[in-house]
Write a protein that holds these residues in place. Structure first.
Motif, PDB file in Angstrom:
ATOM      1  N   TYR A  28      -7.737  -0.105  -4.050  1.00  0.00           N
ATOM      2  CA  TYR A  28      -9.063  -0.268  -3.418  1.00  0.00           C
ATOM      3  C   TYR A  28     -10.153   0.310  -4.314  1.00  0.00           C
ATOM      4  N   CYS A  31     -14.140   1.242  -0.094  1.00  0.00           N
ATOM      5  CA  CYS A  31     -13.521   1.496   1.219  1.00  0.00           C
ATOM      6  C   CYS A  31     -13.807   0.304   2.112  1.00  0.00           C
ATOM      7  N   ALA A 293      -0.659  12.798  -1.219  1.00  0.00           N
ATOM      8  CA  ALA A 293       0.505  12.960  -0.336  1.00  0.00           C
ATOM      9  C   ALA A 293       0.387  11.982   0.825  1.00  0.00           C
ATOM     10  N   LEU A 312      -7.590   4.963   9.226  1.00  0.00           N
ATOM     11  CA  LEU A 312      -7.773   3.579   8.764  1.00  0.00           C
ATOM     12  C   LEU A 312      -6.744   2.703   9.493  1.00  0.00           C
TER      13      LEU A 312
HETATM   14  C1  LIG Z   1      -4.174   2.107   4.669  1.00  0.00           C
HETATM   15  S1  LIG Z   1      -4.986   1.565   3.211  1.00  0.00           S
HETATM   16  C2  LIG Z   1      -6.082   0.438   3.929  1.00  0.00           C
HETATM   17  C3  LIG Z   1      -7.381   0.187   3.319  1.00  0.00           C
HETATM   18  C4  LIG Z   1      -8.510   0.466   4.224  1.00  0.00           C
HETATM   19  N1  LIG Z   1      -8.614  -0.364   5.332  1.00  0.00           N
HETATM   20  C5  LIG Z   1      -9.797   0.757   3.501  1.00  0.00           C
HETATM   21  O1  LIG Z   1     -10.665   1.288   4.110  1.00  0.00           O
HETATM   22  O2  LIG Z   1      -9.961   0.501   2.323  1.00  0.00           O
HETATM   23  C6  LIG Z   1      -5.910   2.906   2.670  1.00  0.00           C
HETATM   24  C7  LIG Z   1      -5.189   3.881   1.799  1.00  0.00           C
HETATM   25  O3  LIG Z   1      -4.143   4.495   2.530  1.00  0.00           O
HETATM   26  C8  LIG Z   1      -3.140   4.904   1.629  1.00  0.00           C
HETATM   27  N2  LIG Z   1      -1.942   5.138   2.445  1.00  0.00           N
HETATM   28  C9  LIG Z   1      -1.150   4.237   3.067  1.00  0.00           C
HETATM   29  N3  LIG Z   1      -0.211   4.853   3.813  1.00  0.00           N
HETATM   30  C10 LIG Z   1      -0.412   6.179   3.671  1.00  0.00           C
HETATM   31  C11 LIG Z   1       0.221   7.353   4.208  1.00  0.00           C
HETATM   32  N4  LIG Z   1       1.241   7.266   5.039  1.00  0.00           N
HETATM   33  N5  LIG Z   1      -0.269   8.554   3.864  1.00  0.00           N
HETATM   34  C12 LIG Z   1      -1.318   8.668   3.006  1.00  0.00           C
HETATM   35  N6  LIG Z   1      -1.949   7.600   2.463  1.00  0.00           N
HETATM   36  C13 LIG Z   1      -1.510   6.377   2.800  1.00  0.00           C
HETATM   37  C14 LIG Z   1      -3.074   3.780   0.624  1.00  0.00           C
HETATM   38  O4  LIG Z   1      -2.572   4.240  -0.623  1.00  0.00           O
HETATM   39  C15 LIG Z   1      -4.540   3.332   0.530  1.00  0.00           C
HETATM   40  O5  LIG Z   1      -5.198   3.876  -0.579  1.00  0.00           O
END
Ligand SMILES: C[S@@+](CC[C@H](N)C(=O)[O-])C[C@H]1O[C@@H](n2cnc3c(N)ncnc32)[C@H](O)[C@@H]1O
Length: 391
Positions: A28, A31, A293, A312
């Motif tokens: 990304y 955001c 993490a 998110l």
């Molecule tokens: C869930 S993603 C979705 C993108 C989002 N909708 C946005 O605002 O850009 C956002 C971030 O969460 C991270 N991520 C996903 N699962 C995670 C977890 N269990 N713990 C920490 N970070 C996590 C990903 O690496 C990514 O950079």
């Protein structure tokens, strides 16, 4: 039988590609959640201890404007925190014009010498990343903007080049749309371009598992959409796009502008790129703490009584593939919160049907409040948004 084996192979390949992309790349560069909506829900104040998934770090900086006590930006992908650190280093250095060139325009004429002056402010892992990738900000490169790098940027590059070069009329109308000042204008323009927007190439591209992996959409989320939305993935994306481009004012919708043009403008940019906010950001920058993490790991290593969790849409990711990890994360959130702590989530699905019973009874939801705000979201690609308050 043969069909099932074929399907399993395709699914396995998509999961493999998704993991490979996420283990190696910045995903990304923006955001993809609207902090204007979040801040109406979170009510941050000087006592707030916030936990947020970093993504591109834009929303961490937006929340910082409410001067919370601390923001813990947590991301399992260290390249995302490397990006936030580059923004913080620019803010701490104190030159707004440099910050706006880098992250407003996506390029800086002296990006190498500027980076040389910034790199000692970065933690080792962020320095190692940007030592390799700082040319993302080279305005003379063929892409001309940082916003077309990273995997979601690469998809934005392909789509925007296709749409802007396919047909001159479409190009002019897309720019007219970005400049529209009223919803009536937006609706009239959109009606003339919608069929061209959804030509064969766009529909094909959206259906490709590789495209979705590069946009950071994992198979569980694709599954949620394709099974719950009548028109499948293409129907979902086209309906969401129609809503956001015709029912939400576009003049300050910086999310869609940046991917179409590769840059923000002074009037259409995130709050962290507004000159009037710069002094406050700079004063508060030390309140951001990054953690490479998972959310669970972060909470195990940093127990506390956090007041806000901005999750998110990542629980969509866990729900399907890792139900044990989802359970563990909720146990840790509830252990590390206090009565009244607020938890904000988004989902591709119209309802949060994956939460265990015991979570639902430990928190209170505010569906009237979130349902009224959700349609105003400038990103507009989620199925639902939820606020949970710890009882
Ligand atoms: C869930 S993603 C979705 C993108 C989002 N909708 C946005 O605002 O850009 C956002 C971030 O969460 C991270 N991520 C996903 N699962 C995670 C977890 N269990 N713990 C920490 N970070 C996590 C990903 O690496 C990514 O950079």
């Amino acid at each position: 039988m043969v069909k099932n084996i074929g399907k399993q192979l395709v699914n396995g390949a998509h999961d493999w590609v998704f993991k490979a992309v996420h283990n190696r790349c910045l995903i990304y560069n923006v955001c993809w959640e609207d902090p204007r909506i979040d801040r109406q829900i979170l009510n941050l104040d000087a006592a707030s201890q916030v936990v947020v998934l970093t993504s591109a770090g834009c929303n961490t900086l937006d929340y910082l404007l409410d001067s919370p006590a601390a923001i813990h930006a947590v991301d399992v992908n260290p390249r995302q925190n490397a990006l936030l650190h580059l923004k913080l280093a620019l803010i701490e250095r104190g030159d707004f014009a440099d910050l706006f060139r880098m992250f407003g325009q996506g390029a800086h004429p002296n990006f190498r010498s500027l980076y040389a002056a910034l790199r000692t402010r970065l933690p080792d892992y962020a320095r190692a990343f940007w030592d390799q990738k700082i040319a993302y900000f080279d305005g003379d490169s063929h892409k001309r903007s940082f916003y077309y790098y990273g995997t979601s940027g690469a998809i934005a590059w392909i789509l925007s080049r296709y749409l802007l070069s396919a047909d001159r009329h479409l190009r002019t109308r897309l720019f007219d749309l970005l400049d529209a000042q009223t919803l009536d204008e937006q609706r009239a323009i959109y009606a003339t371009i919608e069929p061209a927007l959804w030509g064969c190439f766009t529909s094909w591209l959206v259906r490709q598992p590789m495209t979705m992996a590069m946009l950071g959409v994992p198979r569980p989320q694709i599954y949620l959409i394709s099974t719950q939305y009548p028109g499948g993935l293409v129907g979902y994306v086209s309906a969401k796009l129609r809503h956001v481009l015709t029912e939400v004012l576009i003049h300050d919708n910086y999310f869609w502008r940046v991917y179409l043009t590769g840059a923000y403008t002074a009037d259409c940019s995130p709050n962290y790129l507004k000159p009037e906010n710069f002094a406050r950001l700079r004063a508060n920058a030390g309140r951001v703490h990054t953690h490479n993490a998972t959310v669970s790991r972060f909470l195990q290593q940093n127990p506390g009584a956090y007041s806000h969790f901005v999750l998110l849409d990542h629980q969509d990711w866990l729900a399907w593939h890792q139900p044990d990890a989802l359970r563990e994360e909720w146990e840790l959130i509830l252990t590390n919160s206090r009565p009244g702590s607020r938890i904000l989530l988004r989902s591709a699905s119209p309802a949060l049907n994956f939460l265990p019973e015991w979570v639902q009874s430990a928190v209170r939801f505010f569906p009237e409040h979130t349902a009224a705000l959700h349609p105003l979201d400038r990103v507009g690609t989620y199925g639902s948004m939820h606020l949970a308050e710890v009882r």
